[in-house]
Write a protein that holds these residues in place. Structure first.
Motif, PDB file in Angstrom:
ATOM      1  N   THR A 143       0.838  -1.193   0.000  1.00  0.00           N
ATOM      2  CA  THR A 143       0.000   0.000   0.000  1.00  0.00           C
ATOM      3  C   THR A 143       0.874   1.244   0.000  1.00  0.00           C
ATOM      4  N   VAL A 144       0.227   2.402   0.045  1.00  0.00           N
ATOM      5  CA  VAL A 144       0.931   3.678   0.166  1.00  0.00           C
ATOM      6  C   VAL A 144       0.756   4.185   1.586  1.00  0.00           C
ATOM      7  N   PRO A 147      -3.134   9.081   2.008  1.00  0.00           N
ATOM      8  CA  PRO A 147      -4.038   9.335   0.880  1.00  0.00           C
ATOM      9  C   PRO A 147      -3.444  10.367  -0.071  1.00  0.00           C
ATOM     10  N   ALA A 148      -3.656  10.144  -1.362  1.00  0.00           N
ATOM     11  CA  ALA A 148      -3.124  11.078  -2.354  1.00  0.00           C
ATOM     12  C   ALA A 148      -3.954  10.981  -3.625  1.00  0.00           C
ATOM     13  N   GLU A 149      -3.822  11.995  -4.446  1.00  0.00           N
ATOM     14  CA  GLU A 149      -4.488  11.972  -5.744  1.00  0.00           C
ATOM     15  C   GLU A 149      -3.762  12.892  -6.708  1.00  0.00           C
ATOM     16  N   GLY A 150      -4.058  12.718  -7.973  1.00  0.00           N
ATOM     17  CA  GLY A 150      -3.512  13.581  -9.008  1.00  0.00           C
ATOM     18  C   GLY A 150      -2.006  13.482  -9.153  1.00  0.00           C
ATOM     19  N   ASN A 151      -1.363  14.623  -9.381  1.00  0.00           N
ATOM     20  CA  ASN A 151       0.072  14.638  -9.655  1.00  0.00           C
ATOM     21  C   ASN A 151       0.903  14.127  -8.484  1.00  0.00           C
ATOM     22  N   GLU A 152       0.364  14.228  -7.267  1.00  0.00           N
ATOM     23  CA  GLU A 152       1.115  13.738  -6.108  1.00  0.00           C
ATOM     24  C   GLU A 152       1.314  12.225  -6.173  1.00  0.00           C
ATOM     25  N   PHE A 154       1.804  10.485  -9.008  1.00  0.00           N
ATOM     26  CA  PHE A 154       2.930  10.304  -9.937  1.00  0.00           C
ATOM     27  C   PHE A 154       4.255  10.656  -9.275  1.00  0.00           C
ATOM     28  N   ARG A 155       4.312  11.783  -8.611  1.00  0.00           N
ATOM     29  CA  ARG A 155       5.544  12.200  -7.947  1.00  0.00           C
ATOM     30  C   ARG A 155       5.880  11.277  -6.779  1.00  0.00           C
ATOM     31  N   GLY A 156       4.861  10.797  -6.097  1.00  0.00           N
ATOM     32  CA  GLY A 156       5.096   9.874  -4.997  1.00  0.00           C
ATOM     33  C   GLY A 156       5.697   8.565  -5.458  1.00  0.00           C
ATOM     34  N   LEU A 157       5.213   8.051  -6.555  1.00  0.00           N
ATOM     35  CA  LEU A 157       5.752   6.802  -7.090  1.00  0.00           C
ATOM     36  C   LEU A 157       7.203   6.960  -7.529  1.00  0.00           C
ATOM     37  N   LEU A 158       7.573   8.170  -7.911  1.00  0.00           N
ATOM     38  CA  LEU A 158       8.963   8.447  -8.276  1.00  0.00           C
ATOM     39  C   LEU A 158       9.830   8.753  -7.051  1.00  0.00           C
ATOM     40  N   GLN A 162       7.666  15.137  -0.401  1.00  0.00           N
ATOM     41  CA  GLN A 162       8.347  15.422   0.867  1.00  0.00           C
ATOM     42  C   GLN A 162       8.217  14.257   1.840  1.00  0.00           C
ATOM     43  N   LYS A 163       7.031  13.696   1.910  1.00  0.00           N
ATOM     44  CA  LYS A 163       6.822  12.504   2.726  1.00  0.00           C
ATOM     45  C   LYS A 163       7.018  11.271   1.854  1.00  0.00           C
TER      46      LYS A 163
END
Length: 311
Positions: A143-144, A147-152, A154-158, A162-163
């Motif tokens: 899991t992650v 909670p996140a959505e949108g561009n976060e 994509f950036r989170g997966l990369l 910040q978190k």
């Protein structure tokens, strides 16, 4: 909701019936698309029996009836779906009763293109458990972290948030609007025999507005057994490095056609370059590494720090 579930089938005679029936138990599932990929076992016959038993089950093979891999099988499934939403399920995994609970609410927002959730892990054999824990060493819940959505997403997966965003979510826990997928014209990279799912998810997170659903408990279960190919690859072995290079190179070639945020495009390039270097040997590897470090010292912050000692 009318959800089409795509299941690529290869060497899964022991598991595919449970996978199919776990999907059919859910009211939201409109159809199950089985794509049999020339299995060496008795999976084709099992699939034929399932298609005869259940009207919602539709069975397909590649036109030449040869083996083409999971990516090509999922692409064929995408050509055959007729539902408004698309979900995926591996033939050795299965859905839980809450699989589409979040989707029923979140897709009321027309902005939401896709919803992703958490999945759990079940060890189907002792050898599968041993290989998984030694080579993957993942938690029970994939899991992650928030909670996140949108561009976060994509950036989170990369790894650029910040978190720490957390693990990749998997296809088993992803539901997509069919219209959104068609608009993005996104398909699986059939050249990747491994990691085509991660490649697809990364690209999807950029092209579509994804939103987290249930991330604190599983909505599906992944089965770990003797035949899981991904668990047999030792981390930072030559085989692992080569597979990672192919994955990141696919993302790099895709990124060159887009205008991404600078740190995102640089990260993809450096990951690609790091694993490219890890596949080289001798003097050419040393020279290429030094040139790359001079151009961009951030190469040393990538996963290459684990692999540079391999000759």
């Amino acid at each position: 909701m009318k959800i089409s579930v795509i299941i690529p089938v290869y060497n899964a005679e022991k598991y595919v019936s449970k996978a199919v029936e776990s999907a059919l138990q859910l009211d939201e599932v409109f159809e199950v698309i089985l794509v049999e990929d020339k299995s060496p076992d008795n999976a084709l016959q099992i699939c034929q029996e399932l298609a005869q038993k259940y009207d919602q089950v539709k069975l397909f093979q590649h036109p030449d009836q040869e083996n083409h891999g999971a990516g090509a099988s999922r692409n064929l499934g995408l050509e055959k779906v007729t539902g408004d939403f698309i979900a995926f399920l591996d033939a050795d995994d299965y859905f839980l009763p809450n699989r589409f609970t979040a989707e029923k609410e979140l897709f009321k927002n027309p902005k939401t293109d896709g919803v992703f959730n958490a999945i759990g892990t079940e060890y189907l054999t002792e050898k599968g458990k041993e290989e998984f824990l030694s080579n993957i060493n993942d938690n029970y819940l994939l899991t992650v972290n928030y909670p996140a959505e949108g561009n976060e997403v994509f950036r989170g997966l990369l790894g650029l948030t910040q978190k720490i965003f957390g693990s990749f979510f998997t296809l088993d826990a992803l539901t997509i609007r069919r219209s959104s997928l068609e608009s993005s014209k996104l398909r699986f990279n059939e050249a990747l025999r491994l990691h085509q799912d991660s490649d697809f998810i990364m690209k999807l997170a950029h092209h579509c507005h994804l939103k987290s659903g249930i991330i604190d408990q599983p909505v599906a279960i992944r089965g770990m057994h003797d035949d899981n190919r991904i668990t047999k690859i030792v981390k930072y072995s030559p085989q692992y490095n080569q597979r990672q290079f192919l994955f990141w190179n696919s993302l790099y070639e895709w990124s060159k056609t887009l205008t991404l945020e600078k740190d995102a495009s640089q990260h993809i390039y450096l990951q690609k370059k790091a694993f490219e270097l890890s596949t080289k040997k001798g003097l050419s590897k040393t020279v290429d590494l030094l040139v790359t470090i001079l151009k961009n010292p951030n190469i040393l912050r990538t996963k290459y720090r684990f692999t540079y000692t391999h000759s």
